[in-house]
Write an enzyme that holds these catalytic residues in place. Structure first.
Site, short mmCIF file in Angstrom:
data_model
loop_
_atom_site.label_atom_id
_atom_site.label_comp_id
_atom_site.label_asym_id
_atom_site.label_seq_id
_atom_site.Cartn_x
_atom_site.Cartn_y
_atom_site.Cartn_z
CD GLU A 249 62.84 36.24 48.31
OE1 GLU A 249 63.11 37.43 48.48
OE2 GLU A 249 63.61 35.33 48.65
CG ASP A 272 63.73 35.82 40.69
OD1 ASP A 272 63.96 35.71 39.47
OD2 ASP A 272 64.63 35.75 41.56
CD GLU A 324 67.94 40.84 46.01
OE1 GLU A 324 66.83 40.57 45.49
OE2 GLU A 324 68.32 40.38 47.10
MG LIG Z 1 64.22 38.18 50.06
#
Ligand SMILES: [Mg+2]
Length: 372
Positions: A249, A272, A324
């Site tokens: 990420e 992201d 998520e």
């Molecule tokens: Mg993470």
């Protein structure tokens, strides 16, 4: 149609109970909200990632570096505007705060385009799914939080209906972290997917040792076992263990992910939208990942706008895996929009059908948390 203004505002929520992952202490939740207004009266809203006290820097970049590159331009020409922002700042940019600022502006432009054309963003991107499987993300460290509490935390997510959960590791001593993983597996139940996240903390050999110690807990993925820039170490870890490796990420841009993927560092790609380059760049990252037959499971933590952006991205990708759902208390996620997704009986979330990102913004809540 022209862009008339580009502005940024800082929203902040100080936590009652500070938390930590293996790398950073989190005492407050902070987001940079970006607004792009057009001559047709449309307002697109985006969010720029701003960890580590960089929020004022990111806001300043948006208003002093990016706004002059965007104002007067056609807001529908997003690919053109992305190149303009990236090349126009390249000597001080390419990554970090500059790319986070570009990401926020890019998301706002996509929201504006959806509103202008009257379409939800995931359909504008060529939708692939109307619902996405979701996992509960939590299990952070807190000074007085013991093994039993983290187990009970995940039993609570299971009661809410989640069939998958992700926890932090690598922030306590080795044996306690092994015990925490066992407690979370017991709390979630044997049939749920369990992910563990080391947040770049381990060296390669310690990462492998930990994987072997929890291998019997049926780990769905092992996230960011080693530092993002240690590509050789990441590959060594991935090739030495049986569980899939997810990450990173903390990587950004198509070029960053190209290096990561070509190094053989990951099985699951986690970009992201709020700092990897926005919707535009994350679509490119996903295309590259698909050429290597790797699924995408975007990182998603910051706030409401980033959540909507990552969800629309996911639902537009054939190779999408999981959404998520951060479970930590954060009104910047739950209060500034009134239609934050909730999981259904199948542990999935539905895509919002409103235009653009489909957010119903509560401006009074935005004002309540605005600090700059
Ligand atoms: Mg993470």
């Amino acid at each position: 149609m022209k862009i008339e203004s580009v502005t940024a505002e800082i929203l902040r929520y100080d936590l009652d109970r500070p938390m930590a992952d293996a790398q950073i202490d989190i005492g407050a939740r902070i987001i940079v909200l970006v607004r792009v207004r057009t001559s047709d009266g449309v307002e697109g809203i985006g969010e720029a990632g701003a960890f580590g006290g960089a929020e004022q820097t990111v806001k300043t970049i948006i208003e002093t570096q990016l706004a002059p590159l965007l104002i007067g331009e056609d807001p529908r020409m997003i690919e053109h505007l992305w190149v303009q922002m990236y090349q126009g700042t390249i000597q001080l940019g390419r990554r970090g705060a500059m790319l986070a600022a570009i990401s926020g502006a890019d998301i706002a432009l996509w929201d504006a385009l959806g509103k202008t054309l009257g379409a939800p963003l995931y359909l504008l991107l060529g939708g692939n799914a109307r619902t996405m499987p979701a996992y509960a993300s939590g299990g952070f460290y807190m000074p007085d939080k013991d093994v039993a509490e983290v187990g009970a935390e995940f039993a609570g997510y299971r009661e809410l209906g989640y069939r998958a959960g992700k926890m932090k590791i690598a922030g306590a001593d080795f044996n306690e972290d092994v015990e925490r993983v066992r407690a979370v597996r017991a709390g979630l139940g044997p049939d749920a997917d369990l992910m563990i996240d080391a947040n770049n903390q381990y060296g390669p050999r310690e990462a492998i040792r930990f994987a072997r110690a929890v291998e019997d807990q049926d780990i769905f993925w092992y996230e960011e076992p080693v530092p993002t820039d240690d590509l050789a170490g990441a590959r060594f870890v991935r090739e030495s263990i049986s569980m899939p490796v997810a990450g990173y990420e903390t990587e950004t841009s198509r070029w960053g992910f190209k290096a990561l993927i070509e190094a053989g560092a990951v099985d699951i790609v986690q970009a992201d939208t709020v700092w990897a380059g926005g919707i535009t760049e994350c679509r490119r990252i996903a295309a590259f990942a698909s050429a290597w037959n790797l699924p995408m499971a975007p990182h998603n933590f910051a706030g409401a706008v980033s959540g909507f952006a990552n969800l629309h991205l996911l639902a537009s990708l054939p190779g999408a895996m999981f959404f998520e759902m951060d479970q930590n208390p954060n009104p910047l996620r739950t209060e500034i929009v009134t239609n934050w997704p909730v999981i259904d009986a199948a542990s999935r979330v539905s895509l919002p059908e409103g235009v653009g990102l489909g957010m119903e913004i509560d401006e009074a809540a935005v004002a309540r948390y605005r600090v700059g």
